[in-house]
Design an enzyme around this catalytic site. Structure first.
Site, mmCIF file in Angstrom:
data_model
loop_
_atom_site.group_PDB
_atom_site.id
_atom_site.type_symbol
_atom_site.label_atom_id
_atom_site.label_comp_id
_atom_site.label_asym_id
_atom_site.label_seq_id
_atom_site.Cartn_x
_atom_site.Cartn_y
_atom_site.Cartn_z
ATOM 1 N N HIS A 1 -68.756 -79.039 -35.922
ATOM 2 C CA HIS A 1 -69.239 -77.905 -35.132
ATOM 3 C C HIS A 1 -70.751 -78.039 -34.945
ATOM 4 O O HIS A 1 -71.478 -78.229 -35.920
ATOM 5 C CB HIS A 1 -68.900 -76.595 -35.849
ATOM 6 C CG HIS A 1 -69.585 -75.391 -35.280
ATOM 7 N ND1 HIS A 1 -69.455 -75.016 -33.951
ATOM 8 C CD2 HIS A 1 -70.415 -74.475 -35.843
ATOM 9 C CE1 HIS A 1 -70.176 -73.920 -33.738
ATOM 10 N NE2 HIS A 1 -70.767 -73.577 -34.863
ATOM 11 N N HIS B 1 -74.361 -76.929 -32.131
ATOM 12 C CA HIS B 1 -74.918 -75.967 -31.175
ATOM 13 C C HIS B 1 -75.684 -76.699 -30.072
ATOM 14 O O HIS B 1 -76.897 -76.548 -29.958
ATOM 15 C CB HIS B 1 -75.879 -74.996 -31.897
ATOM 16 C CG HIS B 1 -75.243 -74.111 -32.914
ATOM 17 N ND1 HIS B 1 -75.968 -73.269 -33.743
ATOM 18 C CD2 HIS B 1 -73.938 -73.911 -33.236
ATOM 19 C CE1 HIS B 1 -75.148 -72.593 -34.528
ATOM 20 N NE2 HIS B 1 -73.916 -72.968 -34.258
ATOM 21 N N HIS C 1 -72.548 -69.971 -28.091
ATOM 22 C CA HIS C 1 -72.605 -70.360 -29.503
ATOM 23 C C HIS C 1 -72.628 -71.876 -29.679
ATOM 24 O O HIS C 1 -73.600 -72.430 -30.180
ATOM 25 C CB HIS C 1 -71.415 -69.738 -30.255
ATOM 26 C CG HIS C 1 -71.439 -69.986 -31.721
ATOM 27 N ND1 HIS C 1 -70.998 -69.081 -32.652
ATOM 28 C CD2 HIS C 1 -71.855 -71.063 -32.445
ATOM 29 C CE1 HIS C 1 -71.168 -69.566 -33.871
ATOM 30 N NE2 HIS C 1 -71.682 -70.780 -33.762
ATOM 31 N N GLU D 1 -66.922 -91.433 -17.132
ATOM 32 C CA GLU D 1 -66.460 -91.616 -18.501
ATOM 33 C C GLU D 1 -65.734 -90.382 -19.058
ATOM 34 O O GLU D 1 -64.860 -90.496 -19.930
ATOM 35 C CB GLU D 1 -67.715 -91.920 -19.326
ATOM 36 C CG GLU D 1 -67.551 -92.133 -20.769
ATOM 37 C CD GLU D 1 -68.888 -92.033 -21.509
ATOM 38 O OE1 GLU D 1 -69.873 -91.508 -20.944
ATOM 39 O OE2 GLU D 1 -68.922 -92.469 -22.656
ATOM 40 N N GLU E 1 -67.676 -71.101 -41.528
ATOM 41 C CA GLU E 1 -66.638 -71.472 -40.557
ATOM 42 C C GLU E 1 -65.525 -72.302 -41.207
ATOM 43 O O GLU E 1 -64.753 -72.963 -40.515
ATOM 44 C CB GLU E 1 -67.246 -72.266 -39.381
ATOM 45 C CG GLU E 1 -68.454 -71.650 -38.726
ATOM 46 C CD GLU E 1 -68.149 -70.397 -37.908
ATOM 47 O OE1 GLU E 1 -66.997 -69.935 -37.946
ATOM 48 O OE2 GLU E 1 -69.078 -69.891 -37.256
HETATM 49 P P1 13P Z 1 -72.945 -71.956 -41.841
HETATM 50 O O1 13P Z 1 -74.362 -72.078 -42.322
HETATM 51 O O2 13P Z 1 -72.155 -70.949 -42.633
HETATM 52 O O3 13P Z 1 -72.257 -73.307 -41.770
HETATM 53 O O4 13P Z 1 -72.985 -71.361 -40.370
HETATM 54 C C1 13P Z 1 -73.640 -72.036 -39.320
HETATM 55 C C2 13P Z 1 -72.973 -71.830 -38.023
HETATM 56 O O5 13P Z 1 -73.185 -72.605 -37.119
HETATM 57 C C3 13P Z 1 -72.060 -70.677 -37.844
HETATM 58 O O6 13P Z 1 -71.315 -70.782 -36.674
HETATM 59 ZN ZN ZN Z 2 -72.254 -72.145 -35.203
#
Ligand code: 13P
Ligand code: ZN
Length: 291
Positions: free
Chosen positions: A156, A158, A227, A186, A132
């Protein structure tokens, strides 16, 4: 001899100083640990990048490898020309970063046109920056412009509850923003611009990076359906705190829905306007109009 979380702090020359000792590196490590503890980083899920300040790179410059091969970043980002980034490696697990930072993360340098990068430190057993990286860099470029250079972190993750919400709500900035603002007082203060939501797209793709870059110009956090989420900030604490606040609201939202009970009261539009009066925030009008 100095240690950090059991890791002996040494640079390549054997001195007890350097990258592993620097404040930005320690902040980076702490965020990977915090995210892991939250359960947001199954397997290699998630990635983190930090735009290193010139004075910080000067401090650790002696430890950088001399330049290797330039590789395309897949877009043209003149705003980031010559910048250095500390970034997680693709396929690397957040939970392993503390154990062996030099194998799991890298310092990448961008060329003078903002078109290519080359690794200058880390990924000691090989590899590349996160898949990413293009999305991260596009976000950095937009945020650097918008913040006058103060924004430095792109994170980023999840988180499970915000992902769950993307199955049952329309993928609309307005709908997600209002639903989240109405959960905890908040929220409207912490992310007063609201949150952006993209369509589902292939992870790591140019389309995904383009869509994220467009949304991040307007918001500090962007949700990727089915995602995860991107959160930006001036500091590691700010990015992590933004991710945490949104995910906490999402968790409560999911719990409310899971009770199956009638919602008797919530934070109303008038309540949101009252927050605007009491705090130094301005909520976008189009998120306040209508119920
Ligand atoms: P990477 O291992 O390439 O960082 O990918 C993990 C991920 O969350 C892809 O969206
Ligand atoms: Zn991801």
């Amino acid at each position: 001899m100095r240690y950090y979380y059991g890791v002996q702090l040494k640079n390549r020359k054997g001195d007890n100083m350097g990258i592993l000792d620097s404040a930005f590196f320690r902040g980076f490590i702490k965020l990977t640990e915090d995210g892991t503890r939250m359960g947001w980083h199954e397997r290699n899920g998630g990635n983190l990048s930090y735009r290193i300040a010139p004075e910080e790179i000067k401090e650790v410059g002696g430890e950088l490898r001399s330049g290797g091969e330039w590789k395309p970043i897949g877009r043209v980002l003149p705003d980031l020309a010559g910048e250095f980034f500390l970034v997680t490696g693709t396929g690397k697990y957040f939970r392993n970063v503390t154990l062996d930072p030099e194998d799991n993360i890298t310092i990448a340098e961008l060329d003078s046109k903002g078109v290519h990068y080359r690794p200058r430190w880390g990924l000691s057993r090989g590899g590349a920056p996160t898949s990413e990286f293009s999305s991260h860099l596009a976000c950095h470029a937009a945020k650097k412009r918008e913040s006058g250079g103060r924004s430095r972190v792109v994170y980023h993750a999840h988180p499970g509850n915000i992902i769950a919400m993307t199955f049952v709500l329309p993928l609309s900035d307005r709908v997600f923003t209002r639903e989240l603002w109405q959960i905890i007082s908040e929220c409207a203060i912490v992310f007063s611009k609201g949150v952006g939501v993209t369509e589902w797209m292939v992870p790591g793709s140019k389309e995904m990076a383009d869509a994220t870059a467009r949304k991040i110009e307007q918001f500090d956090a962007v949700i990727w359906p089915h995602h995860g989420m991107f959160a930006t900030g001036e500091t590691f604490d700010e990015s992590f705190g933004l991710m945490h606040t949104i995910e906490k609201a999402a968790e409560i939202w999911i719990k409310i829905k899971s009770t199956g009970m009638l919602v008797r009261q919530t934070i109303t539009t008038d309540n949101l306007k009252a927050l605007e009066q009491a705090f130094p925030i301005q909520l976008p009008e189009h998120f306040l109009s209508g119920e």
